[in-house]
Scaffold this active site. Structure first.
Site, mmCIF file in Angstrom:
data_model
loop_
_atom_site.group_PDB
_atom_site.id
_atom_site.type_symbol
_atom_site.label_atom_id
_atom_site.label_comp_id
_atom_site.label_asym_id
_atom_site.label_seq_id
_atom_site.Cartn_x
_atom_site.Cartn_y
_atom_site.Cartn_z
ATOM 1 N N GLU A 173 0.822 -1.226 0.000
ATOM 2 C CA GLU A 173 0.000 0.000 0.000
ATOM 3 C C GLU A 173 0.852 1.271 0.000
ATOM 4 O O GLU A 173 0.642 2.173 0.827
ATOM 5 C CB GLU A 173 -0.963 -0.012 1.195
ATOM 6 C CG GLU A 173 -1.995 -1.118 1.091
ATOM 7 C CD GLU A 173 -3.134 -1.028 2.110
ATOM 8 O OE1 GLU A 173 -3.059 -0.217 3.055
ATOM 9 O OE2 GLU A 173 -4.111 -1.790 1.944
ATOM 10 N N GLU A 292 -5.402 -8.480 -0.290
ATOM 11 C CA GLU A 292 -6.142 -8.169 0.947
ATOM 12 C C GLU A 292 -7.590 -7.925 0.558
ATOM 13 O O GLU A 292 -7.877 -7.021 -0.236
ATOM 14 C CB GLU A 292 -5.586 -6.923 1.648
ATOM 15 C CG GLU A 292 -4.271 -7.149 2.343
ATOM 16 C CD GLU A 292 -3.804 -5.931 3.154
ATOM 17 O OE1 GLU A 292 -4.660 -5.207 3.712
ATOM 18 O OE2 GLU A 292 -2.585 -5.717 3.194
HETATM 19 O O1 AHR Z 1 -5.169 -5.895 7.066
HETATM 20 C C1 AHR Z 1 -5.028 -4.744 7.858
HETATM 21 C C2 AHR Z 1 -4.319 -3.596 7.137
HETATM 22 O O2 AHR Z 1 -5.120 -3.156 6.073
HETATM 23 C C3 AHR Z 1 -3.013 -3.928 6.473
HETATM 24 O O3 AHR Z 1 -1.942 -3.824 7.344
HETATM 25 C C4 AHR Z 1 -2.903 -2.870 5.417
HETATM 26 O O4 AHR Z 1 -2.155 -3.290 4.306
HETATM 27 C C5 AHR Z 1 -4.337 -2.529 5.079
HETATM 28 O O5 AHR Z 1 -4.574 -1.166 5.112
#
Ligand code: AHR
Length: 505
Positions: A173, A292
């Site tokens: 990110e 994610e």
């Molecule tokens: O999964 C929780 C967080 O969400 C992770 O650390 C990040 O990559 C995202 O913003």
């Protein structure tokens, strides 16, 4: 009663299912690692300190790959802190979650756990506070047999065999201002391309994932992808996507249609990547690593968590999931499968305690959240080719996505075993839905199993006190002359698996 139709044919295919689509994610965040997968004092802990009650649930959940060690955590992480004698490892301040990282669990411990859980690792490298050099050193430590400084260190740390880690994320990110070492698209594009080039010099066989946007609402979304891929396209295999969904202000109809947003997001990233490929005259097609995704409510309190006390293994975003969340998770899996021609990898975030299908208490039990069930059964039943169904469904209105189909569905077909699996959700929060599935092109079939997950109360959840309040129940189905019929209650996820009846030889 409203009714919807699904027509399936073994010849109408999206493509082969890459089983890495059933991935998970372990971050050094909150209690995912400490008192999640690892708790040496727990009565079920094994000789390495891993909770075997959790390991059993992980095996039942059925993920195939695991991303590690972050997440936002990785952007300030020094991997060297987590190798070598445990008693010499530093206690560090983790800036991402304002936590104490004891480094009791590091790279080699995690790899041992992944082996026990039968998961292939996806490692992320720190491109926030670090760069090309440290990424190459970690790769050398991980994958080279011996005879170089870092591979010899691994051997000296008791790991004779290389870990042979195939998949690597180039940071996490990096477009997010909350990220330690956040970068502009051109800054990230340059460092990602140079890191990728150097990592391939260490090990030419690695598969590399460039960071896409943190979510589709980022002001830089799509421009970020276009710029970073100009730099990295020829050096990487995949671009990452992240998305989290939640019910906002009691708007359940919109929440239940979250898959529509995921569909549009995937299509936009694929279009952007293909545009860059065309501009660069590069015939290669990038995969999507949706590394994610999940439902997540509590984020407001923790992202950029400068106001928190510094704690060790704090309780961070331990969301309790309900039936509607499970239906959305089931539908997000349907959406990912629908895009199996481009989605190569996907990781539900995270695995234990932190927005997770598995919850634990320190010294206490481990249990399945509602979202555990659609993941476990989809991973178990989806095999072979993902089919392209023709759907005919009534629609309903949502405040965010306009009119959306009430029914969402997909199917997989394994020609070798003659197994067909159909996954369907009823997104309506008001009405049951009659579903008619035409399967005449498959020859004779018999139903192997049929289940649905719903509840009179869409907000019912599993808790430590009532861990089995919500679980799948048998679904009544009728199969006659190649037509399968069933009725889904409102807010329901379902799976039906059928087997081809083959003549005995
Ligand atoms: O999964 C929780 C967080 O969400 C992770 O650390 C990040 O990559 C995202 O913003």
């Amino acid at each position: 009663m409203p009714s919807a139709a699904i027509r399936l044919d073994p010849a109408f295919r999206v493509g082969p299912l890459d089983r890495r689509l059933f991935g998970t994610f372990v971050e050094h965040m909150g209690r995912c690692v400490y008192t999640g997968i690892y708790e040496p004092e727990h009565p079920t802990a094994d000789e390495d300190g891993f909770r075997t009650d959790v390991l059993e649930l992980v095996r039942e959940l059925g993920p195939t790959v695991v991303r590690y060690p972050g997440g936002n955590f990785v952007s300030g992480y020094r991997w060297e802190d987590g190798v070598g004698p445990v008693e010499e490892r530093p206690r560090r301040l983790d800036l991402a979650w304002r936590s104490i990282e004891t480094n009791e669990v590091g790279f080699n411990e995690f790899m041992a756990w992944a082996r026990k859980a039968e998961l292939e690792p996806i490692m992320a490298v720190n491109l926030g506070t670090r760069g090309v050099q440290e990424a190459c050193e970690l790769l050398e430590y991980a994958n080279l047999p011996a005879g170089t400084s870092f591979s010899d260190q691994r051997v000296a740390h008791g790991e004779k065999q290389p870990h042979d880690v195939r998949m690597w994320c180039l940071g996490n990110e990096m477009d997010g201002p909350w990220q330690v070492g956040h970068k502009t698209a051109s800054e990230y594009g340059r460092v990602a391309a140079e890191t990728a080039r150097a990592m391939r010099m260490v090990d030419p066989t690695v598969e590399l994932i460039a960071c896409g946007s943190s979510n589709s609402a980022m002001p830089t979304f799509a421009a970020w992808e276009a710029v970073i891929l100009e730099h990295t396209y020829h050096m990487v295999d995949h671009i990452s996507m992240h998305a989290y969904y939640e019910e906002v202000s009691g708007d359940l109809p919109t929440f239940l249609a979250s898959g529509v947003d995921m569909d549009r997001f995937i299509e936009a990233v694929v279009a952007t990547a293909d545009h860059v490929g065309a501009r660069l005259r590069n015939p290669k097609k990038l995969g999507i690593s949706f590394d994610e995704w999940n439902v997540w409510y509590e984020k407001g309190r923790f992202v950029g968590a400068g106001n928190l006390e510094i704690e060790q293994a704090p309780r961070l975003i331990e969301d309790v999931f309900n039936v509607a969340d499970a239906v959305v998770v089931g539908d997000l899996l349907i959406t990912l499968l629908r895009h199996a021609d481009r989605v190569a990898i996907a990781c539900q975030a995270q695995l234990v305690n932190v927005i997770a299908p598995i919850r634990t208490e320190p010294g206490g039990p481990a249990w399945r959240q509602t979202i555990f069930h659609p993941f476990a059964h989809t991973s178990r039943l989806a095999h072979g080719q993902v089919l392209r169904p023709v759907l005919d469904s009534p629609t309903y209105s949502t405040s965010k996505f306009g009119e959306v189909p009430v029914l969402d569905a997909t199917a997989t077909w394994d020609e070798g075993t003659g197994s067909l699996s159909v996954f369907a959700v009823n997104r309506s929060s008001a009405d049951p839905l009659d579903v008619v599935v035409t399967l005449t092109s498959f020859g004779a079939l018999e139903v192997a199993e049929a289940m649905e997950l719903s509840d009179g109360d869409p907000y019912a959840a599993n808790t430590e006190q009532e861990p089995e309040r919500v679980q799948p129940r048998p679904l009544a189905v009728m199969l006659e002359d190649g037509v399968l019929r069933f009725t889904l209650p409102p807010v329901a996820w379902s799976a039906v698996s059928l087997t081809q009846v083959r003549a005995q030889t």
